[in-house]
Design a protein around this motif. Structure first.
Motif, PDB file in Angstrom:
ATOM      1  N   TYR A  73      35.762  50.703  46.675  1.00 43.85           N
ATOM      2  CA  TYR A  73      35.982  49.670  45.889  1.00 43.85           C
ATOM      3  C   TYR A  73      34.733  48.961  45.275  1.00 43.85           C
ATOM      4  O   TYR A  73      34.433  48.414  43.937  1.00 43.85           O
ATOM      5  N   ARG A  74      33.668  49.039  46.140  1.00 47.33           N
ATOM      6  CA  ARG A  74      32.220  48.422  45.364  1.00 47.33           C
ATOM      7  C   ARG A  74      31.980  49.335  44.057  1.00 47.33           C
ATOM      8  O   ARG A  74      31.743  48.810  42.924  1.00 47.33           O
ATOM      9  N   PHE A 101      27.140  33.185  36.873  1.00 43.39           N
ATOM     10  CA  PHE A 101      28.101  33.543  38.114  1.00 43.39           C
ATOM     11  C   PHE A 101      28.768  34.783  38.060  1.00 43.39           C
ATOM     12  O   PHE A 101      28.537  35.798  39.089  1.00 43.39           O
ATOM     13  N   GLY A 104      26.380  37.616  38.684  1.00 41.12           N
ATOM     14  CA  GLY A 104      25.872  37.745  39.671  1.00 41.12           C
ATOM     15  C   GLY A 104      26.728  38.150  40.934  1.00 41.12           C
ATOM     16  O   GLY A 104      26.502  39.243  41.552  1.00 41.12           O
ATOM     17  N   ILE A 105      28.053  37.790  40.882  1.00 35.92           N
ATOM     18  CA  ILE A 105      28.937  38.256  42.112  1.00 35.92           C
ATOM     19  C   ILE A 105      29.422  39.744  41.533  1.00 35.92           C
ATOM     20  O   ILE A 105      29.731  40.279  42.571  1.00 35.92           O
ATOM     21  N   ASP A 107      26.844  41.922  41.134  1.00 38.73           N
ATOM     22  CA  ASP A 107      25.628  42.581  41.651  1.00 38.73           C
ATOM     23  C   ASP A 107      24.819  42.941  40.564  1.00 38.73           C
ATOM     24  O   ASP A 107      24.380  44.026  40.848  1.00 38.73           O
TER      25      ASP A 107
ATOM     26  N   ILE B   3      24.446  45.519  51.118  1.00 39.13           N
ATOM     27  CA  ILE B   3      25.114  44.365  51.005  1.00 39.13           C
ATOM     28  C   ILE B   3      24.971  43.615  49.583  1.00 39.13           C
ATOM     29  O   ILE B   3      23.740  43.747  48.942  1.00 39.13           O
ATOM     30  N   ASN B   4      25.977  43.056  49.029  1.00 39.34           N
ATOM     31  CA  ASN B   4      25.703  42.387  47.743  1.00 39.34           C
ATOM     32  C   ASN B   4      25.219  41.090  47.998  1.00 39.34           C
ATOM     33  O   ASN B   4      26.016  40.188  47.809  1.00 39.34           O
ATOM     34  N   ARG B   6      23.336  39.586  45.727  1.00 38.65           N
ATOM     35  CA  ARG B   6      23.516  38.882  44.644  1.00 38.65           C
ATOM     36  C   ARG B   6      24.795  38.091  44.636  1.00 38.65           C
ATOM     37  O   ARG B   6      24.872  36.872  44.043  1.00 38.65           O
ATOM     38  N   ALA B   7      26.061  38.857  45.070  1.00 35.66           N
ATOM     39  CA  ALA B   7      27.273  38.008  45.288  1.00 35.66           C
ATOM     40  C   ALA B   7      27.288  36.787  46.062  1.00 35.66           C
ATOM     41  O   ALA B   7      27.569  35.500  45.657  1.00 35.66           O
ATOM     42  N   ALA B  10      25.197  34.221  44.493  1.00 41.48           N
ATOM     43  CA  ALA B  10      25.959  33.476  43.270  1.00 41.48           C
ATOM     44  C   ALA B  10      27.087  32.399  43.855  1.00 41.48           C
ATOM     45  O   ALA B  10      27.247  31.547  43.323  1.00 41.48           O
ATOM     46  N   ILE B  11      27.792  32.808  44.775  1.00 47.55           N
ATOM     47  CA  ILE B  11      28.703  31.992  45.559  1.00 47.55           C
ATOM     48  C   ILE B  11      27.955  30.607  45.963  1.00 47.55           C
ATOM     49  O   ILE B  11      28.422  29.800  45.674  1.00 47.55           O
ATOM     50  N   ARG B  13      25.229  29.543  45.406  1.00 49.69           N
ATOM     51  CA  ARG B  13      24.424  28.581  44.365  1.00 49.69           C
ATOM     52  C   ARG B  13      25.783  27.954  43.602  1.00 49.69           C
ATOM     53  O   ARG B  13      25.536  26.703  43.365  1.00 49.69           O
ATOM     54  N   VAL B  99      32.861  42.903  46.054  1.00 53.37           N
ATOM     55  CA  VAL B  99      32.062  41.953  47.171  1.00 53.37           C
ATOM     56  C   VAL B  99      33.263  42.178  48.303  1.00 53.37           C
ATOM     57  O   VAL B  99      34.283  42.317  48.226  1.00 53.37           O
ATOM     58  N   GLU B 103      31.187  39.207  52.558  1.00 54.76           N
ATOM     59  CA  GLU B 103      30.211  38.544  51.734  1.00 54.76           C
ATOM     60  C   GLU B 103      30.716  37.137  51.089  1.00 54.76           C
ATOM     61  O   GLU B 103      29.902  36.363  50.912  1.00 54.76           O
TER      62      GLU B 103
END
Ligand SMILES: Nc1ncnc2c1ncn2[C@@H]1O[C@H](COP(=O)(O)OP(=O)(O)OP(=O)(O)O)[C@@H](O)[C@H]1O
Ligand SMILES: [Mg+2]
Lengths: 306, 255
Positions: A73-74, A101, A104-105, A107, B3-4, B6-7, B10-11, B13, B99, B103
């Motif tokens: 899934y990633r 956002f 970022g989410i 990645d 591990i993500n 950044r996600a 983001a959450i 922040r 994600v 995470e």
């Protein structure tokens, strides 16, 4: 063609027992614009949401770029951007923060320059410091698109992107969709404006009551199911159709300036070349020639009511 | 496993930005209400109360009051943090992003924990103006604060996922958390209760939190620190198990 999305024997039964998708199999080619059409409740959003990971499948398989959407899934989700049917954004945040956002989410490393270009393309740059609640409906819809593009997806799902959008904006969205496709993005869109699909799509899928009833090249679909007309604009008006041409299904406009031939484009022998030769032999000269075909809308209605 | 981060960032922040955007409700209101408690119980009534376990009443209630607010803040922030995106539909983006549930959890619960700890710290600082405060075991104090914020943020997260309306979202804190917190020994020592109620109180997890937290200040407690620590860890473990179960089934997040 190599498929970027492969759906096979996909079924979805919602918790209440309602079957929203019935054995759907579908391939989407890389770089194409695919339009998914169907009446309300047909299962379009369900199909999209399963591919994106928002709804669980009941059975069947979905591969994105050859990877299973559950196991990998990633990887698969990182390729996909989604503009959902419903406007859903945090009303109290600014455009810029919302878009950042999203990046970022998914990645992706920070890239203000890229986000700036996305916002500029969508005419949102001036509004970047505005809270979402201060934007108009059409602007909010564009924010949704900006969010979906924030992580530079290779596949973009547009679930009724132009619902409630004015004509001018719709045209500019079409322009952007084409530009995205040119940059290599595969686009899957749903719409109730059939002319939108007609305008944009390379291929069309029609879904009704959870079943995919047709997937076809747009032009082939229209050829197969549509009727075609050849129109000849004449240099000089004719009083009547010449005797020598009586073997053709010809119609003459009342002013005698347009000759129309209805023909079936699926036949190899449409008889057009022959007709043109005959016209020459009979001294009928024309200044323009064009074809017209029945609209996708007519075809769509015909399909769904079968 | 990758591990993500950044996600998570983001959450986190995004959630913290929400906190600072609503700074008044987020920070000011708990501070004001606890200040009122300090004035009423600490300064006004406290003068006429006898010392508890050798600690002046005003000072005695500080750890309990802080815990009370931290509990409520953790639950409220974490439950709202995850419920709100479900309610307005923005959760679609989190679900369609690369994600993991883990995470998502770290982002939301991390932010709620941070916020609760911020509020707790501010309340402790405020209390310095009203009562003589000293902390015998600062590390334990921070440890207890962290464990409490974390486990109750987890509980809040669970509530936020379970709730299918604003009523449920508010009901649990109101019907369960607040009574447990008030009866958890914030204003009194459990030892002051009749024996039967002492026994019943032992079933209240908040008793262990407050007792342990208070011990880190004054080295006086209703139950031993080890027991406190054990019970908090147990509570944390139960919350983690429930969350794990929720994530396994996608319960209420995915249809
Ligand atoms: N969460 C759900 N639980 C139960 N049934 C659902 C759920 N979501 C959708 N459905 C049902 O599944 C069917 C397909 O819905 P879907 O949203 O996929 O349709 P659609 O083709 O996108 O329609 P529209 O053009 O109106 O957007 C509908 O009958 C709908 O009621
Ligand atoms: Mg839909």
């Amino acid at each position: 063609m190599n498929p970027i999305i492969e759906v096979s024997h996909l079924n979805k039964i919602y918790a209440g027992g309602f079957q929203a998708l019935k054995d759907v199999s579908l391939q989407i080619d890389k770089g194409e614009i695919f339009a998914l059409l169907g009446p309300n409740g047909a299962g379009k959003t369900t199909l999209i949401h399963i591919i994106c990971g928002i709804v669980n499948r009941t059975s069947g398989e979905v591969l994105v770029d050859g990877h299973d959407i559950i196991r990998d899934y990633r990887y698969t989700r990182s390729l996909i951007g989604l503009v959902p049917q419903e406007l859903a954004t945090d009303q109290f945040e600014t455009v810029w923060n919302i878009v950042r956002f999203s990046r970022g989410i998914f990645d992706q490393p920070k890239n203000p320059a890229y986000l700036e270009s996305v916002l500029k393309n969508l005419a949102l740059w001036e509004k970047r410091k505005n809270k979402i609640m201060t934007l108009s409906g059409g602007m909010k819809r564009r924010v949704m698109i900006a969010k979906a593009l924030a992580h530079e997806p290779q596949i973009l799902f547009l679930d009724e992107p132009t619902a409630g959008v004015d004509v001018e904006l719709r045209k500019s969205m079409w322009e952007q969709v084409r530009r995205l496709r040119e940059s290599g993005v595969t686009i899957i869109l749903t719409t109730h404006y059939i002319e939108e699909a007609e305008e944009l799509a390379d291929r069309i899928g029609v879904i009704n009551h959870g079943e995919l009833i047709v997937t076809e090249d747009k032009s082939r679909l229209m050829k197969k199911l549509g009727k075609k007309e050849l129109n000849l604009e004449l240099k000089a008006p004719l009083k009547a159709i010449p005797e020598a041409l009586s073997g053709y299904q010809l119609k003459l406009s009342p002013d005698g300036l347009v000759l129309t031939l209805a023909y079936d484009s699926t036949h190899n022998e449409s008889g057009i070349t022959e007709l043109l030769d005959r016209l020459k032999e009979n001294g009928v000269s024309y200044k323009d020639i064009y074809t017209k075909q029945s609209s996708l809308e007519e075809i769509f209605v015909q399909l769904v009511h079968q | 496993m990758r591990i993500n981060f950044r996600a998570i960032g983001a959450i986190y922040r995004f959630e913290m930005a929400r906190t600072f955007r609503t700074i008044l409700q987020s920070i000011a209101s708990p501070v004001i209400s606890t200040t009122l408690y300090f004035i009423v119980f600490g300064s006004a009534i406290g003068k006429h109360m006898s010392a508890v376990n050798g600690v002046s009443y005003g000072a005695f209630i500080v750890p309990g009051l802080t815990m009370l607010t931290v509990l409520q803040q953790s639950v409220a922030n974490a439950s709202f943090g995850i419920y709100f995106p479900r309610f307005v539909g923005t959760i679609y983006e989190v679900l369609s992003a690369p994600v993991s549930y883990f995470e998502i959890l770290v982002g939301y619960v991390g932010a709620a924990t941070t916020k609760a700890m911020m509020v707790g710290t501010i309340i402790l600082l405020t209390s310095c103006f009203f009562v003589p405060l000293h902390v015998d075991h600062p590390f334990w104090m921070i440890g207890f604060l962290l464990l409490t914020s974390l486990s109750f943020s987890l509980l809040g997260f669970i509530i936020g996922i379970w709730a299918d309306g604003f009523v449920k979202l508010q009901l649990i804190p109101l019907l369960i958390i607040t009574p447990l917190a008030f009866l958890g020994g914030a204003f009194y020592s459990i030892k002051m209760l009749p024996p039967l109620w002492q026994k019943i109180s032992m079933a209240n997890p908040v008793v262990y939190l407050i007792s342990g937290f208070r011990w880190s200040f004054y080295e006086r407690s209703d139950v031993s620190v080890q027991t406190s620590l054990l019970m908090i860890s147990l509570f944390l473990a139960i919350c983690i198990l429930i969350v794990a179960r929720i994530f396994k089934t996608g319960y209420r997040l995915k249809t």
